[in-house]
Write a protein that holds these residues in place. Structure first.
Motif, PDB file in Angstrom:
ATOM      1  N   ALA A 114      22.312  14.648 -49.483  1.00 18.02           N
ATOM      2  CA  ALA A 114      22.323  15.825 -50.179  1.00 18.02           C
ATOM      3  C   ALA A 114      23.573  16.130 -51.137  1.00 18.02           C
ATOM      4  N   SER A 162       6.086  13.642 -45.083  1.00 14.61           N
ATOM      5  CA  SER A 162       6.685  12.586 -46.007  1.00 14.61           C
ATOM      6  C   SER A 162       5.814  11.242 -46.454  1.00 14.61           C
ATOM      7  N   SER A 253      20.612  22.468 -50.475  1.00 17.12           N
ATOM      8  CA  SER A 253      19.758  21.415 -50.312  1.00 17.12           C
ATOM      9  C   SER A 253      19.327  21.287 -48.766  1.00 17.12           C
ATOM     10  N   LYS A 254      20.265  21.819 -47.920  1.00 12.39           N
ATOM     11  CA  LYS A 254      19.704  21.723 -46.467  1.00 12.39           C
ATOM     12  C   LYS A 254      18.778  22.954 -46.281  1.00 12.39           C
ATOM     13  N   GLN A 257      15.445  21.546 -47.461  1.00  9.08           N
ATOM     14  CA  GLN A 257      14.966  20.688 -46.857  1.00  9.08           C
ATOM     15  C   GLN A 257      14.261  21.575 -45.646  1.00  9.08           C
ATOM     16  N   SER A 261       9.754  22.068 -45.085  1.00  8.47           N
ATOM     17  CA  SER A 261       9.071  21.545 -43.985  1.00  8.47           C
ATOM     18  C   SER A 261       8.295  22.872 -43.200  1.00  8.47           C
TER      19      SER A 261
END
Length: 534
Positions: A114, A162, A253-254, A257, A261
């Motif tokens: 990140a 992914s 960034s976390k 992510q 999802s």
């Protein structure tokens, strides 16, 4: 079929292993699925490994890569696979948060990746984590190896969101009795009041019905979530290369992510939802008082191929507790004509693992409070009987664990909880004292070999919780489902302590309902289990 023996990972296969491997390879000539039920000590992992190596001789069908993916329900089992077959080049992968950054030792690889977007490309940090990232190297090794092992959450997320994991010749699912649960956990969705309030600035709705909840998610929540993801991406682009905003950047960034999802899960849910196959509930946190909307699938069989089985041209299920191959296959939508199966008993002597029923009273919701004092007295006597020995007490609920904690004053007792389970287990295994684990959640994935457990106690028959809407729906859909799940948990619980041919442990069942449950459901129990009952 004996030409597979050159691939067997140990000196010589035992008779049971030879029988299983022959039948698996023979079946795979004509059928796609195979379910192997093998009691503790048969050596399932060596069977799966050998089958995988033998299939490597064949040219992979179009759309499939050479080799096999092994998947387990627990990281401890994954680590065991890697340890056992490392010399045969088996490679393992977990999520990036499980790896340490090479450059910043206090970071995980998840944090390191990140941060890279804020780092100049001439910086040593950028070069180190771009070209020799610990996680990236592990993932590359996993993808390149013909034999790879991972855990369910990683496999399901990586392959479906992914696209990083491609189908192979063989998919080996260990601890396969948990497939239904793992698929359900992956597919189910929840929308929390906390996330709506803190991230989306979205009022949490006052919803009463299934239809209201679905419509709100589709028409209000999902568009707002999509907009939020775009906003975070735009903000991150502004922070690109700005070192002063590193902490903010990593935090965002976390968030992105996790949110992406979740977004993919919601999108997937909206495309497959039907009122007939989903249960809806409103759950409330006892700590913060926050609510969440939850949707769970009743029958996961229609999703099994799309999300899991497609990863193997052939699929091998392995477990000590499949109990009934037909019912197991039915729950996953596998047709009998396309599958083979075999059941092998544990080779461990039944005299080394006696099961004693010591009825202390019924442990039903109506009678548990009356019975608990009697159970506690039995626990005290068992502890005295096994004064210098380690053991485990399976409680099935924290209510029973807490009652024992309050009423049995003994320094021997250890009470692991969800946040310190592994730590307390390590303490038990390393301690020179005669410690005893007391837990509702150590029925699987715990190896208490040798002196780590010479006795075990089942306080209560581990019925699934009838207050759970999903449990009710499934038991009404399949009349056999409820006792089937209960039997699996009993056998798994009792399998924690005897782990080799010369290992010994005695089991005490304290719930008076055991006699009735066993009498009605005796056909579900393996023959070698029945021989242990005294």
């Amino acid at each position: 079929m004996s030409d597979w023996k050159q691939y067997f990972p140990y000196k010589e296969p035992r008779d049971q292993q030879e029988t299983a491997i022959d039948d698996i390879l023979r079946t795979f000539k004509e059928k796609r699925f195979y379910a192997l039920e093998a009691g503790t000590g048969v050596g399932k992992s060596a069977i799966g490994y050998t089958a995988a190596r033998k299939l490597l001789e064949e040219t992979p069908p179009e759309g499939y890569a050479a080799g096999a993916i092994f998947v387990t329900t627990q990281k401890l089992l994954q680590d065991q696979y890697e340890k056992d077959f490392r010399k045969f080049n088996m490679k393992s992968i977990k999520s990036s948060s499980n790896y340490q950054c090479k450059y910043k030792k206090h970071n995980t690889c998840a944090v390191g990746q990140a941060e890279l977007r804020t780092v100049d490309k001439e910086d040593r940090y950028w070069k180190t984590c771009t070209f020799s990232c610990t996680y990236k190297n592990a993932k590359r090794d996993f993808l390149d190896s013909a034999l790879s092992v991972t855990n369910f959450p990683y496999l399901m997320t990586e392959s479906n969101y992914s696209g990083g994991i491609k189908p192979r010749q063989l998919l080996i699912i260990d601890e396969a009795h948990n497939v239904e649960t793992e698929l359900s956990k992956f597919i189910e969705v929840s929308v929390s009041q906390k996330f709506c309030k803190t991230m989306l600035k979205l009022p949490f709705p006052d919803i009463k019905t299934h239809h209201q909840a679905y419509v709100w998610i589709r028409d209000v929540y999902w568009p707002k979530l999509e907009s939020y993801c775009k906003h975070v991406k735009t903000t991150l682009d502004k922070f690109q290369g700005v070192k002063a905003n590193l902490d903010k950047f990593v935090s965002l960034s976390k968030q992105l992510q996790m949110t992406e999802s979740h977004y993919k899960k919601i999108k997937q849910f909206l495309s497959v939802h039907t009122k007939e196959n989903w249960i809806f509930d409103i759950e409330q946190s006892q700590i913060q008082g926050m609510k969440k909307i939850v949707f769970k699938p009743i029958d996961v069989s229609e999703f099994a191929e799309q999300y899991l089985f497609r990863l193997g041209h052939k699929v091998l299920f392995m477990s000590a507790t499949l109990l009934d191959g037909g019912k197991f296959m039915q729950s996953l939508g596998v047709k009998g004509e396309n599958a083979g199966s075999m059941s092998l008993p544990s080779p461990f002597p039944t005299k080394n693992r006696p099961i004693l029923h010591v009825p202390m009273g019924r442990m039903t919701a109506k009678e548990i409070d009356k019975t608990l004092p009697t159970v506690v007295e039995a626990v005290k006597k068992i502890l005295e009987q096994h004064k210098g020995e380690k053991g485990i007490i399976h409680t099935h609920s924290y209510k029973i664990s807490n009652y024992i904690k309050r009423n049995v004053k003994s320094k021997r007792l250890l009470f692991p909880e969800s946040h310190n389970r592994d730590e307390v287990l390590r303490k038990h295994l390393r301690s020179k004292q005669a410690t005893v684990l007391v837990s509702p959640s150590m029925t699987e994935g715990v190896d208490l070999a040798g002196d780590a457990s010479r006795f075990q106690v089942l306080c209560k028959i581990p019925y699934p919780f009838l207050g759970d809407k999903l449990v009710k729906k499934r038991m009404h859909k399949w009349k056999w489902w409820y006792p089937f799940q209960t039997t699996k948990t009993i056998i798994q619980s009792i399998g924690r302590s005897v782990r080799s041919e010369d290992d010994t442990a005695v089991t005490y069942i304290l719930d008076s309902d055991w006699g009735r449950f066993y009498r009605i459901n005796a056909t579900l129990f393996p023959d070698d289990f029945k021989l242990c009952i005294k």
